[in-house]
Write a protein that holds these residues in place. Structure first.
Motif, mmCIF file in Angstrom:
data_model
loop_
_atom_site.group_PDB
_atom_site.id
_atom_site.type_symbol
_atom_site.label_atom_id
_atom_site.label_comp_id
_atom_site.label_asym_id
_atom_site.label_seq_id
_atom_site.Cartn_x
_atom_site.Cartn_y
_atom_site.Cartn_z
ATOM 1 N N VAL A 296 0.878 -1.165 0.000
ATOM 2 C CA VAL A 296 0.000 0.000 0.000
ATOM 3 C C VAL A 296 0.918 1.219 0.000
ATOM 4 C CG1 VAL A 296 -1.822 1.267 1.189
ATOM 5 C CG2 VAL A 296 -1.781 -1.227 1.293
ATOM 6 N N MET B 81 -1.217 -1.146 -4.102
ATOM 7 C CA MET B 81 -2.467 -0.425 -3.892
ATOM 8 C C MET B 81 -2.084 1.046 -3.698
ATOM 9 S SD MET B 81 -5.825 -0.182 -3.329
ATOM 10 C CE MET B 81 -6.595 -1.711 -2.748
ATOM 11 N N VAL C 238 -2.395 4.950 -3.028
ATOM 12 C CA VAL C 238 -3.301 5.867 -2.340
ATOM 13 C C VAL C 238 -2.746 7.282 -2.527
ATOM 14 C CG1 VAL C 238 -4.313 6.557 -0.134
ATOM 15 C CG2 VAL C 238 -3.956 4.130 -0.632
ATOM 16 N N CYS D 7 -10.744 3.227 4.508
ATOM 17 C CA CYS D 7 -9.633 2.415 5.016
ATOM 18 C C CYS D 7 -10.090 0.998 5.347
ATOM 19 C CB CYS D 7 -9.016 3.070 6.250
ATOM 20 S SG CYS D 7 -8.140 4.610 5.911
ATOM 21 N N ILE E 25 -10.550 -0.846 2.048
ATOM 22 C CA ILE E 25 -9.259 -1.292 1.518
ATOM 23 C C ILE E 25 -8.765 -2.506 2.293
ATOM 24 C CG2 ILE E 25 -6.830 -0.654 1.237
ATOM 25 C CD1 ILE E 25 -7.742 2.232 0.858
#
Length: 284
Positions: free
Chosen positions: A81, A114, A116, A147, A150
């Motif tokens: 992430v 991922m 962000v 959050c 995710i």
């Protein structure tokens, strides 16, 4: 010639003054956002600490505890992430994070990301990295429920074996002048045993079973961890932007002083030249 030079210098001074007004305004905005981000980061820490403590208690509650979220595997693929900003003008905030995460990826067999934040999405697209999803392109609009969403997605994919380790790359807010990019391992979870825990056996009974309760809490734990790292990252971004805009304002001030000195010298030279021409004309 002197008049033309003076006009150019004056235009440059006005241009730098306009830029300085913008950097000053951005510095004030960053200071305001920084205060809010710091408060949010501090408020989320007790929640994360309590969840981690609960997971530790469950993991140590019996000797035959097992869960897919704690079992180490052969690492074939790793998920990251990557939390970056939505905009630039924050010094090396985004680049430092990308360097830290890229260095951590170097020895991994295969990776997926991922992203962000807009800058993270752009970075992944530019470098051809496999992305899990790019729907979280605005970190400023991200909320706690996002959050958790995710976290549930990543935990489900981890349970299915789509990747074997989960890390989060974020920027830790150390102080107003120091922000440190870090890579933190989220899955699988490691529960170190202490002597105190080995001696004391938990008296809590979990229904329907210890693994079931543990597996239900892990996505909440990962979501809380993501929320904390996002809060830290946003505080770091505003701190870095405030520092960068303060430095830009100081540089603009120094440029204005230098240009003003050149302007005064050019003006004095023009006056001297005019006096010389008048005296020469009078003598003639």
């Amino acid at each position: 010639m002197a008049a033309s030079s003076m006009k150019d210098i004056k235009l440059r001074i006005k241009s730098v003054e306009s830029t300085m007004q913008i950097t000053k305004a951005m510095e004030l905005v960053a200071s305001s956002k920084l205060r809010k981000a710091k408060e949010r980061a501090e408020a989320v820490r007790p929640y994360f600490t309590t969840l981690r403590q609960t997971l530790d208690d469950i993991a140590h509650s019996n000797t035959d505890f097992s869960s897919p979220f704690v079992q180490p595997r052969e690492v074939k693929k790793v998920c990251y992430v990557m939390i970056a900003g939505d905009r630039g003008l924050a010094g090396g905030y985004n680049n430092n994070l990308f360097k830290a995460v890229t260095a951590h990826m170097a020895d991994k067999p295969a990776v997926c990301v991922m992203p962000v934040g807009k800058k993270a999405v752009e970075y992944c697209a530019h470098h051809g990295l496999e992305t899990v999803s790019d729907q979280f392109a605005s970190v400023e609009d991200l909320g706690l429920q996002d959050c958790f969403s995710i976290a549930r997605t990543l935990c489900a994919r981890f349970s299915k074996g789509e990747f074997d380790e989960l890390y989060v790359g974020y920027t830790n807010f150390v102080s107003m002048l120091s922000q440190q990019p870090e890579v933190l391992k989220m899955l699988p979870i490691h529960h170190p045993r202490t002597q105190a825990r080995d001696k004391v056996e938990s008296l809590i009974q979990y229904e329907p079973s210890t693994p079931a309760v543990y597996n239900a809490i892990v996505p909440e734990y990962v979501g809380g961890l993501l929320w904390g790292t996002i809060s830290e990252s946003q505080a770091s971004e505003q701190g870095a932007r405030r520092t960068a805009m303060d430095a830009a304002s100081k540089n603009a001030g120094e440029m204005i002083e230098d240009l003003s000195l050149k302007y005064n010298r050019a003006r004095q030279g023009a006056i001297t030249q005019e006096i010389t021409e008048i005296v020469a004309g009078a003598e003639a």
